[in-house]
Scaffold this active site. Structure first.
Site, PDB file in Angstrom:
ATOM      1  N   PRO A 103      45.405  37.160  36.957  1.00 11.09           N
ATOM      2  CA  PRO A 103      45.956  36.723  35.679  1.00 11.09           C
ATOM      3  C   PRO A 103      47.372  37.206  35.405  1.00 11.09           C
ATOM      4  CG  PRO A 103      44.206  38.336  35.360  1.00 11.09           C
ATOM      5  CD  PRO A 103      44.163  37.933  36.809  1.00 11.09           C
ATOM      6  N   ASN A 104      48.149  36.313  34.854  1.00 12.24           N
ATOM      7  CA  ASN A 104      49.526  36.545  34.385  1.00 12.24           C
ATOM      8  C   ASN A 104      50.549  36.690  35.506  1.00 12.24           C
ATOM      9  OD1 ASN A 104      48.960  36.501  31.538  1.00 12.24           O
ATOM     10  ND2 ASN A 104      47.898  38.435  31.853  1.00 12.24           N
TER      11      ASN A 104
ATOM     12  N   ARG B 106      59.306  37.624  32.916  1.00 11.31           N
ATOM     13  CA  ARG B 106      59.136  38.603  31.836  1.00 11.31           C
ATOM     14  C   ARG B 106      58.966  39.991  32.449  1.00 11.31           C
ATOM     15  NH1 ARG B 106      55.789  35.312  28.353  1.00 11.31           N
ATOM     16  NH2 ARG B 106      57.016  33.428  28.023  1.00 11.31           N
TER      17      ARG B 106
ATOM     18  N   TYR C 285      57.884  44.578  36.734  1.00 16.83           N
ATOM     19  CA  TYR C 285      57.417  43.717  37.822  1.00 16.83           C
ATOM     20  C   TYR C 285      58.517  43.052  38.638  1.00 16.83           C
ATOM     21  CZ  TYR C 285      52.957  44.472  35.504  1.00 16.83           C
ATOM     22  OH  TYR C 285      51.850  45.051  34.960  1.00 16.83           O
TER      23      TYR C 285
ATOM     24  N   ASN D 104      45.537  40.331  44.676  1.00 16.87           N
ATOM     25  CA  ASN D 104      46.017  41.131  43.548  1.00 16.87           C
ATOM     26  C   ASN D 104      45.199  40.672  42.346  1.00 16.87           C
ATOM     27  OD1 ASN D 104      47.226  42.360  41.406  1.00 16.87           O
ATOM     28  ND2 ASN D 104      49.328  41.888  42.025  1.00 16.87           N
TER      29      ASN D 104
ATOM     30  N   ALA E 129      44.928  42.466  35.994  1.00 19.49           N
ATOM     31  CA  ALA E 129      44.203  43.362  35.080  1.00 19.49           C
ATOM     32  C   ALA E 129      42.699  43.378  35.357  1.00 19.49           C
ATOM     33  CB  ALA E 129      44.476  42.943  33.639  1.00 19.49           C
TER      34      ALA E 129
ATOM     35  N   HIS F 266      40.802  46.458  36.862  1.00 20.65           N
ATOM     36  CA  HIS F 266      40.304  47.599  36.093  1.00 20.65           C
ATOM     37  C   HIS F 266      39.031  47.289  35.312  1.00 20.65           C
ATOM     38  CE1 HIS F 266      44.340  48.574  37.195  1.00 20.65           C
ATOM     39  NE2 HIS F 266      44.831  47.661  36.395  1.00 20.65           N
TER      40      HIS F 266
ATOM     41  N   ASP G 157      31.911  42.299  43.333  1.00 18.91           N
ATOM     42  CA  ASP G 157      30.674  41.773  43.939  1.00 18.91           C
ATOM     43  C   ASP G 157      30.974  40.568  44.828  1.00 18.91           C
ATOM     44  OD1 ASP G 157      29.079  43.675  42.747  1.00 18.91           O
ATOM     45  OD2 ASP G 157      28.345  42.358  41.159  1.00 18.91           O
TER      46      ASP G 157
ATOM     47  N   GLU H 285      43.583  44.866  48.957  1.00 16.27           N
ATOM     48  CA  GLU H 285      44.038  44.814  47.563  1.00 16.27           C
ATOM     49  C   GLU H 285      45.529  45.131  47.496  1.00 16.27           C
ATOM     50  OE1 GLU H 285      41.354  46.118  44.549  1.00 16.27           O
ATOM     51  OE2 GLU H 285      42.914  47.238  43.496  1.00 16.27           O
TER      52      GLU H 285
ATOM     53  N   HIS I  88      48.984  45.662  44.828  1.00 14.71           N
ATOM     54  CA  HIS I  88      49.592  45.773  43.497  1.00 14.71           C
ATOM     55  C   HIS I  88      51.092  45.937  43.646  1.00 14.71           C
ATOM     56  CE1 HIS I  88      45.800  45.882  41.489  1.00 14.71           C
ATOM     57  NE2 HIS I  88      45.369  46.731  42.410  1.00 14.71           N
ATOM     58  N   LEU I  89      51.801  45.267  42.775  1.00 16.66           N
ATOM     59  CA  LEU I  89      53.261  45.389  42.757  1.00 16.66           C
ATOM     60  C   LEU I  89      53.650  46.806  42.332  1.00 16.66           C
ATOM     61  CD1 LEU I  89      53.625  42.046  40.860  1.00 16.66           C
ATOM     62  CD2 LEU I  89      54.619  42.449  43.123  1.00 16.66           C
ATOM     63  N   SER I  90      52.982  47.293  41.297  1.00 18.74           N
ATOM     64  CA  SER I  90      53.326  48.609  40.742  1.00 18.74           C
ATOM     65  C   SER I  90      52.406  49.684  41.326  1.00 18.74           C
ATOM     66  CB  SER I  90      53.205  48.567  39.219  1.00 18.74           C
ATOM     67  OG  SER I  90      51.886  48.207  38.828  1.00 18.74           O
TER      68      SER I  90
ATOM     69  N   ARG J 158      51.013  54.887  36.323  1.00 16.08           N
ATOM     70  CA  ARG J 158      50.983  54.116  35.075  1.00 16.08           C
ATOM     71  C   ARG J 158      49.923  54.662  34.111  1.00 16.08           C
ATOM     72  NH1 ARG J 158      51.612  47.875  35.887  1.00 16.08           N
ATOM     73  NH2 ARG J 158      52.155  48.158  33.690  1.00 16.08           N
TER      74      ARG J 158
ATOM     75  N   ARG K 289      44.788  52.170  34.080  1.00 14.18           N
ATOM     76  CA  ARG K 289      45.127  51.397  35.290  1.00 14.18           C
ATOM     77  C   ARG K 289      44.833  52.180  36.571  1.00 14.18           C
ATOM     78  NH1 ARG K 289      48.128  46.841  33.475  1.00 14.18           N
ATOM     79  NH2 ARG K 289      49.324  47.333  31.617  1.00 14.18           N
TER      80      ARG K 289
END
Ligand code: CA2
Length: 149
Positions: free
Chosen positions: A13-14, A21, A26, A77, A80, A83, A90, A101, A103-105, A110, A114
């Site tokens: 998501p996002n 943004r 990011y 990725n 959110a 978390h 599953d 997995e 993640h950018l950050s 953080r 997170r």
């Protein structure tokens, strides 16, 4: 399966907002640019990628389930959902494909909420904190993993 090595890359998501943004967190690279680099890097290694993005947990699970039978590995990725989502964890366990997995950050730097990932335990490993390079390193890791199989 179409190619010798086919990798499904899932963006949660996002992540469709990347580059538009919150560039201080990011960065300025768009998702389309990341997907282009992944496609080119896969091609250079004689592999193929399919890049998919969804804002919906159920749709991500559908994509994970659909990867069985057409892909050799998953790069994900979960955004959110990392978390919160036992359901995505599953699904990753359920398909039995090696997953990495991304993640950018760097989640450890953080907010405390997170720092916990439900999905990481269903993956071979996690690459985080390198911005878009996290994806490229994850693709390399997936190809390397398949090479060794
Ligand atoms: O660092 C990552 O890759 C994250 O998965 C990104 C998620 C966040 O919830 C995770 O904790 C860590 C958020 C993706 C949202 O991306 C945006 C991009 C631009 C503008 C707004 C959101």
């Amino acid at each position: 399966m179409a190619a010798a090595r086919h990798i499904v890359v899932l963006h949660g998501p996002n992540l469709n907002l990347l580059g538009t943004r919150e560039p201080e967190i990011y960065g300025t690279t768009t998702l389309a640019e990341i997907n282009q680099v992944l496609t080119a890097r896969a091609e250079a290694s004689g592999a193929t990628v399919e890049c998919l993005q969804s804002n919906s947990e159920g749709e991500l699970i559908d994509h994970i389930q659909a990867a069985r039978g057409k892909a050799h590995a998953i790069v994900i990725n979960p955004g959110a959902y990392t978390h919160t989502s036992v359901a995505i964890a599953d699904a990753l366990r359920g398909v039995g494909l090696p997953a990495i997995e991304v993640h950018l950050s760097n989640l450890q730097k953080r907010e405390p909420y997170r720092r916990r990932s439900y999905t990481a335990a269903a993956c071979v490993g996690t690459i985080a904190g390198f911005g878009p390079r996290s994806y490229y390193l994850a693709l390399d890791a997936a190809l390397d993993l398949l090479e060794g199989q």
